[in-house]
Design an enzyme around this catalytic site. Structure first.
Site, PDB file in Angstrom:
ATOM      1  N   CYS A  10      22.700  36.335  62.702  1.00 18.62           N
ATOM      2  CA  CYS A  10      24.536  35.816  62.967  1.00 18.62           C
ATOM      3  C   CYS A  10      25.296  36.639  63.958  1.00 18.62           C
ATOM      4  O   CYS A  10      24.634  38.191  62.917  1.00 18.62           O
ATOM      5  CB  CYS A  10      25.471  35.305  61.407  1.00 18.62           C
ATOM      6  SG  CYS A  10      27.150  34.639  62.105  1.00 18.62           S
TER       7      CYS A  10
ATOM      8  N   HIS B 110      24.287  25.602  62.285  1.00 21.80           N
ATOM      9  CA  HIS B 110      25.030  26.751  62.095  1.00 21.80           C
ATOM     10  C   HIS B 110      25.926  26.640  62.327  1.00 21.80           C
ATOM     11  O   HIS B 110      27.212  27.620  61.219  1.00 21.80           O
ATOM     12  CB  HIS B 110      24.000  28.560  62.805  1.00 21.80           C
ATOM     13  CG  HIS B 110      24.104  29.594  62.531  1.00 21.80           C
ATOM     14  ND1 HIS B 110      23.772  30.383  61.580  1.00 21.80           N
ATOM     15  CD2 HIS B 110      25.101  29.799  62.404  1.00 21.80           C
ATOM     16  CE1 HIS B 110      24.581  31.123  61.744  1.00 21.80           C
ATOM     17  NE2 HIS B 110      24.821  31.420  62.394  1.00 21.80           N
ATOM     18  N   GLU B 111      26.469  26.345  63.896  1.00 19.53           N
ATOM     19  CA  GLU B 111      27.709  26.900  63.595  1.00 19.53           C
ATOM     20  C   GLU B 111      29.170  25.643  63.841  1.00 19.53           C
ATOM     21  O   GLU B 111      30.422  26.377  63.259  1.00 19.53           O
ATOM     22  CB  GLU B 111      27.805  26.417  65.995  1.00 19.53           C
ATOM     23  CG  GLU B 111      26.926  26.899  66.392  1.00 19.53           C
ATOM     24  CD  GLU B 111      26.585  28.826  65.810  1.00 19.53           C
ATOM     25  OE1 GLU B 111      28.111  29.298  66.347  1.00 19.53           O
ATOM     26  OE2 GLU B 111      26.313  29.824  66.087  1.00 19.53           O
TER      27      GLU B 111
ATOM     28  N   HIS C 139      30.437  28.003  60.950  1.00 22.41           N
ATOM     29  CA  HIS C 139      31.478  28.814  61.415  1.00 22.41           C
ATOM     30  C   HIS C 139      32.677  28.026  61.397  1.00 22.41           C
ATOM     31  O   HIS C 139      34.094  28.105  60.911  1.00 22.41           O
ATOM     32  CB  HIS C 139      31.023  29.034  62.638  1.00 22.41           C
ATOM     33  CG  HIS C 139      30.279  30.347  62.275  1.00 22.41           C
ATOM     34  ND1 HIS C 139      30.185  31.381  61.241  1.00 22.41           N
ATOM     35  CD2 HIS C 139      28.844  30.458  62.925  1.00 22.41           C
ATOM     36  CE1 HIS C 139      29.775  32.515  60.910  1.00 22.41           C
ATOM     37  NE2 HIS C 139      28.435  31.424  62.518  1.00 22.41           N
TER      38      HIS C 139
END
Length: 195
Positions: free
Chosen positions: A103, A148-149, A152
């Protein structure tokens, strides 16, 4: 005179924006257009490592938008959500080592994360100054990047999976550039939280 779009600094843990749930985007305005350009340019400017995804919270903006950079193209996803996915989660290819995620907001730290093998995303794009609904199915690595995004946007970091699931976490040795296993206590020091 050529005007350059500004890049934004990528924030690192423990910056508070990385733990906030991002707000939905309702309208296309000058701020959103500027944000899309900044996100695009900031992702393109990443080096060592070259980023494949960047979410607005990583540049300290609490909005539901992220960009991916795959095969040399930037794709923006506004208000994304998973509407369908594979039954199982995987950590890598069958009979192979797990994929290690990293990351831009947690430099030089890597770990395996279980992710859906494929996802169908519903999101919006800006077309003629309007938000237009789109759908896209992503598989394998692009699906992993999108998940993954998306995390966030919900204040979740990949190290949270390491802590919650008892998965290993690795640090890149700056001298040898080899990965070294970190002690589980380091996850707490890095700011990992239980999911």
């Amino acid at each position: 005179m050529i005007r350059r779009t500004k890049t934004a600094p990528i924030v690192h843990i423990p910056h508070p924006s990385l733990r906030e749930v991002a707000a939905p985007i309702a309208t296309v305005d000058a701020k959103l257009l500027a944000l899309t350009k900044t996100l695009d340019e900031s992702l393109k400017a990443t080096r060592n490592p070259r980023g494949v995804g960047l979410a607005a919270p990583q540049i300290a903006v609490g909005k539901r938008i992220f960009a991916t950079q795959l095969d040399g193209e930037i794709q923006l996803y506004i208000n994304p959500k998973i509407i369908d996915h594979s039954e199982e989660k995987i950590m890598g290819e069958k009979d192979a080592e797990p994929h290690l995620e990293g990351c831009l907001s947690i430099p030089k730290i890597y770990g395996p994360v279980p992710r859906f093998e494929w996802v169908e995303l519903e999101y919006e794009e800006i077309i003629a100054d309007k938000l237009v609904a789109k759908k896209q199915r992503l598989s394998d690595f692009p699906a992993r990047v999108a998940q993954h995004e998306l995390d966030h946007l919900d204040g979740i970091l990949f190290i949270d999976y390491s802590l919650s699931l008892g998965l290993p976490i690795y640090s890149e040795n700056p001298e040898t550039e080899k990965l070294e296993l970190l002690e589980p206590e380091m996850l707490i020091a890095l700011g990992a939280k239980q999911l």
